[in-house]
Scaffold this motif. Structure first.
Motif, PDB file in Angstrom:
ATOM      1  N   ASN A 285       3.855   4.585  -9.487  1.00 13.28           N
ATOM      2  CA  ASN A 285       2.431   4.431  -9.768  1.00 13.28           C
ATOM      3  C   ASN A 285       2.288   3.641 -11.068  1.00 13.28           C
ATOM      4  O   ASN A 285       2.248   4.181 -12.162  1.00 13.28           O
TER       5      ASN A 285
ATOM      6  N   GLU B 139       4.758  11.921 -11.533  1.00  7.58           N
ATOM      7  CA  GLU B 139       3.614  11.143 -11.079  1.00  7.58           C
ATOM      8  C   GLU B 139       3.910   9.650 -11.213  1.00  7.58           C
ATOM      9  O   GLU B 139       3.495   8.849 -10.374  1.00  7.58           O
TER      10      GLU B 139
ATOM     11  N   GLN C 274       0.809  -1.214   0.000  1.00  7.09           N
ATOM     12  CA  GLN C 274       0.000   0.000   0.000  1.00  7.09           C
ATOM     13  C   GLN C 274       0.848   1.272   0.000  1.00  7.09           C
ATOM     14  O   GLN C 274       0.330   2.370  -0.248  1.00  7.09           O
TER      15      GLN C 274
ATOM     16  N   GLY D 257       3.075   3.581  -3.800  1.00  5.27           N
ATOM     17  CA  GLY D 257       2.771   4.794  -4.536  1.00  5.27           C
ATOM     18  C   GLY D 257       3.711   5.943  -4.227  1.00  5.27           C
ATOM     19  O   GLY D 257       3.766   6.919  -4.989  1.00  5.27           O
ATOM     20  N   ARG D 258       4.456   5.847  -3.139  1.00  2.43           N
ATOM     21  CA  ARG D 258       5.464   6.880  -2.856  1.00  2.43           C
ATOM     22  C   ARG D 258       6.631   6.799  -3.828  1.00  2.43           C
ATOM     23  O   ARG D 258       7.406   7.758  -3.952  1.00  2.43           O
TER      24      ARG D 258
END
Length: 430
Positions: free
Chosen positions: A178, A277, A171, A174-175
């Motif tokens: 992505n 991103e 989880q 995403g740091r």
């Protein structure tokens, strides 16, 4: 894809596999003359990649008279074409090394392999090498069981060797990324990434300043005792250091049997507006598959992506298309993104995927870094320089690693190795 730009460096033969982002953005380098005539040296280094350049520089710093022979241009091979990922350690986990060799040898191997991070950083700092050095490397788990194994290794490294890294839960990925649907990973802030060709140029320029005579486009045809025979002359040297990696068999047939070449291919996209991103921490990322995907952002926000090894030397008809399909599996949004550069090259792999260092009389050698050499090659060069001057302790740590030639001789070694590699690649899909 832009036209090949190898001629920018004065290459005598344009290599269609070297249409790389690195060549297009290389720092200035003055092509060095070819070797002509007869000369005497303390040390002759053969091979102008990371290993050879590091060896030559370290020898010159010890006061030796050094010549370096490169068959093409500096860093023409894997050193100038790789993914630019700085991954601490070797291909074996420290748990495997500890179990195989015992704690005392494992500690010595750890000190060298993981200490290579510091040596590369020191070289970059000492010589002011402009090579887009960035911190952070993430190993991404392709399967849940891979993540469980990664955590065991991270815990072992921290507990037994004091090497701390960050366990990234699924989880929290995403740091860093992505895309890819990975099942967690291990983030190492001491790893990172750089522009490999510009690092090589920096080493070469430092070597010249230290007094090394570098000869480009000077293929060595044979070695006889203390003589090195090039196309247009011969050199006499007390010690000869072989750092030719995939071309080692051209110099020593026996040593050539210890590796087989595996072809790797890379692409660089056009600069991406959403680069931050996709990879928010700007870390280099490699996944845990046997045939791994590895990728990172360049200084100008391109995605540099490598994937899809091939076990035959014939390149894909369209390298960009060959690699793109692997990239799109990780980042579907890039399906239509322009690919500005596509290139490839061979990695020399040993049978056990550990580097092969050793000595044969006055000849010392280092090769077979098995796709894990961006850091360790600099260290290996310095170990060769130590060995030449009579300090064998650290050199012997690597020289005593178990290595043996591939079975089958020159005719069958590669086909037999390919069968084994294909089996491990198949396991990725199971």
């Amino acid at each position: 894809v832009p036209l090949p730009i190898a001629s920018r460096w004065g290459d005598k033969v344009t290599d269609p596999l070297n249409n790389s982002y690195y060549r297009a953005t290389a720092n200035a380098w003055d092509t060095q003359p070819s070797f002509v005539g007869e000369r005497d040296y303390d040390v002759a280094v053969i091979g102008g990649g990371f290993t050879g350049l590091s060896t030559a520089l370290a020898c010159a710093e010890k006061g030796l008279k050094v010549a370096l022979f490169e068959a093409q241009s500096i860093s023409f091979g894997a050193s100038g074409r790789n993914g630019g990922q700085l991954i601490p350690g070797l291909r074996w986990s420290m748990r495997e090394i500890d179990a195989e060799f015992g704690r005392e040898r494992a500690q010595a191997i750890f000190d060298l392999a993981y200490g290579a991070v510091r040596r590369v950083n020191d070289r970059i700092s000492q010589h002011g090498i402009d090579c887009d050095l960035k911190p952070g490397h993430l190993e991404a788990a392709y399967k849940p069981e891979h993540f469980a194994d990664m955590q065991r290794e991270a815990d072992f490294l921290a507990r037994e060797f004091g090497w701390n890294s960050e366990i990234v839960q699924p989880q929290g990925m995403g740091r860093h990324i992505n895309g890819g649907g990975y099942h967690g990973g291990i983030y190492d802030s001491r790893g990172g990434h750089f522009h490999p060709l510009n690092y090589a140029v920096g080493l070469a320029q430092a070597a010249l300043k230290a007094g090394v005579e570098i000869f480009e486009y000077s293929p060595v045809q044979r070695i006889d005792g203390d003589r090195v025979f090039a196309e247009q002359g011969k050199a006499k040297a007390q010690s000869i250091l072989l750092a030719a990696d995939n071309w080692m068999g051209d110099l020593d047939r026996e040593l050539g049997g210890y590796t087989v070449p595996i072809m790797n291919y890379n692409i660089a996209t056009a600069p991406l507006a959403n680069a931050d991103e996709l990879l928010p921490s700007d870390a280099a990322i490699a996944d845990s598959r046997f045939v791994l995907n590895y990728f990172r952002l360049s200084a100008d926000k391109r995605l540099i992506f490598g994937g899809g090894e091939k076990y035959v030397q014939t390149p894909p008809t369209d390298i960009a298309a060959f690699v793109r399909k692997h990239m799109v599996e990780v980042f579907p949004s890039l399906a239509d993104t322009p690919i500005d550069y596509a290139w490839g090259g061979a990695v020399a792999v040993t049978m056990n995927r550990l580097p092969h260092l050793g000595r044969k009389g006055n000849v010392f050698f280092a090769h077979g870094f098995s796709g894990h050499g961006a850091l360790v090659t600099t260290l290996a060069g310095e170990l060769l320089a130590e060995a030449v001057t009579g300090t064998m302790e650290r050199f012997d740590v690597f020289a005593h690693l178990p290595n043996r030639p591939f079975p089958g001789g020159r005719l069958f070694a590669r086909p037999l190795a390919t069968l084994g590699l294909l089996w491990y690649a198949l396991r990725d899909r199971l």
